[in-house]
Enzyme design. Structure first.
Site, mmCIF file in Angstrom:
data_model
loop_
_atom_site.group_PDB
_atom_site.id
_atom_site.type_symbol
_atom_site.label_atom_id
_atom_site.label_comp_id
_atom_site.label_asym_id
_atom_site.label_seq_id
_atom_site.Cartn_x
_atom_site.Cartn_y
_atom_site.Cartn_z
ATOM 1 N N LYS A 1 -30.919 -48.393 -59.062
ATOM 2 C CA LYS A 1 -31.486 -49.458 -59.551
ATOM 3 C C LYS A 1 -32.965 -50.466 -59.013
ATOM 4 C CE LYS A 1 -28.236 -53.377 -60.776
ATOM 5 N NZ LYS A 1 -27.265 -53.945 -60.048
HETATM 6 C C1 E4P Z 1 -25.567 -56.647 -62.625
HETATM 7 O O1 E4P Z 1 -26.048 -55.366 -62.392
HETATM 8 C C2 E4P Z 1 -25.799 -57.593 -61.687
HETATM 9 O O2 E4P Z 1 -25.454 -57.486 -60.558
HETATM 10 C C3 E4P Z 1 -24.245 -58.862 -61.876
HETATM 11 O O3 E4P Z 1 -23.667 -58.544 -62.789
HETATM 12 C C4 E4P Z 1 -25.261 -60.110 -61.360
HETATM 13 O O4 E4P Z 1 -24.389 -60.972 -62.084
HETATM 14 P P1 E4P Z 1 -23.247 -62.596 -61.365
HETATM 15 O O5 E4P Z 1 -25.158 -63.424 -62.391
HETATM 16 O O6 E4P Z 1 -22.704 -63.042 -61.423
HETATM 17 O O7 E4P Z 1 -24.368 -62.910 -60.092
#
Ligand code: E4P
Length: 218
Positions: free
Chosen positions: A87
């Site tokens: 990522k």
């Molecule tokens: C995605 O990969 C992120 O980890 C995540 O969806 C972020 O979500 P949030 O906005 O609820 O922190």
């Protein structure tokens, strides 16, 4: 549509996996910190533990923001398990790194995407997944679902194979709307996934069926 769970909590990952509908896991540094996972060795072991629970793609996020270190970190993460997806944040060096990983056959998830232009760049660099954060856009009074729609149109126009991984999902209707738009993946906390199970007519209907059965069968 694939379902990923968006957490580093092993109990929740097991619970979603036991439901039999889980296709993968996304994590981020905040989610790892929430579970108290810290230090390089512990973080890497946690990714391996997740991979041992779920037979699907597991996103592991680099911390670096410069090209050389993103590559070093990404290669080390990818070597942990065949299901690891590296990522990488949507920044200039991140896009260059995604291109590098793509050329090497290493799968990537371009994260922190908030515009169609960013998603276009991620696809051109060869990202396996692009993660538009729809809940965080909604939080600032911008239509997150509209972004998912725009990315779908752009990717379909040119046949980009990058999968749209709808992220920052907050409730079941986000999942339904993403499915209608044609997002490839929804990554959600455990609660919205479980909320999909619920309907009051299912609950009351089942109660009636069981009561009627009992009336004649004792
Ligand atoms: C995605 O990969 C992120 O980890 C995540 O969806 C972020 O979500 P949030 O906005 O609820 O922190």
């Amino acid at each position: 549509m694939k379902f990923f769970i968006d957490t580093a909590n092993l109990a929740q990952i097991k619970e979603a996996n036991d439901l039999g509908v889980l296709d993968g896991v996304t994590t981020n540094p905040s989610l790892m910190a929430k579970e108290g996972i810290k230090g390089d060795a512990q973080i890497k072991q946690h990714y391996v533990d997740i991979c041992n629970i779920v037979d699907g793609d597991v996103s592991a996020e680099v911390i670096a923001v410069d090209y050389d270190t993103i590559i070093t970190e990404g290669l080390a993460l990818a070597a942990l398990h065949k299901n690891i997806v590296v990522k990488v944040p949507m920044i200039k060096d991140g896009i260059k790194a995604i291109k590098y990983f793509s050329n090497k056959g290493i799968r990537t998830n371009c994260t922190l995407v908030f515009s169609a232009g960013q998603a276009l760049l991620a696809a051109k660099a060869g990202a396996t997944y692009v993660s538009p954060f729809l809940g965080r856009l909604d939080d600032v009074s911008t239509d997150g679902l509209k972004l998912i729609e725009d990315i779908r149109i752009i990717y379909d126009n040119y046949g980009y194979e990058t999968q749209i991984l709808a992220a920052s999902i907050r409730h079941p209707m986000h999942i339904i709307e993403c499915a209608k738009i044609g997002a490839d993946v929804a990554t959600c906390p455990l609660q919205p996934i479980m909320q999909l199970l619920n309907h009051p007519l299912t609950t009351s209907g089942l109660e009636t069926f069981l009561a009627d059965y009992k009336k004649v069968n004792g």
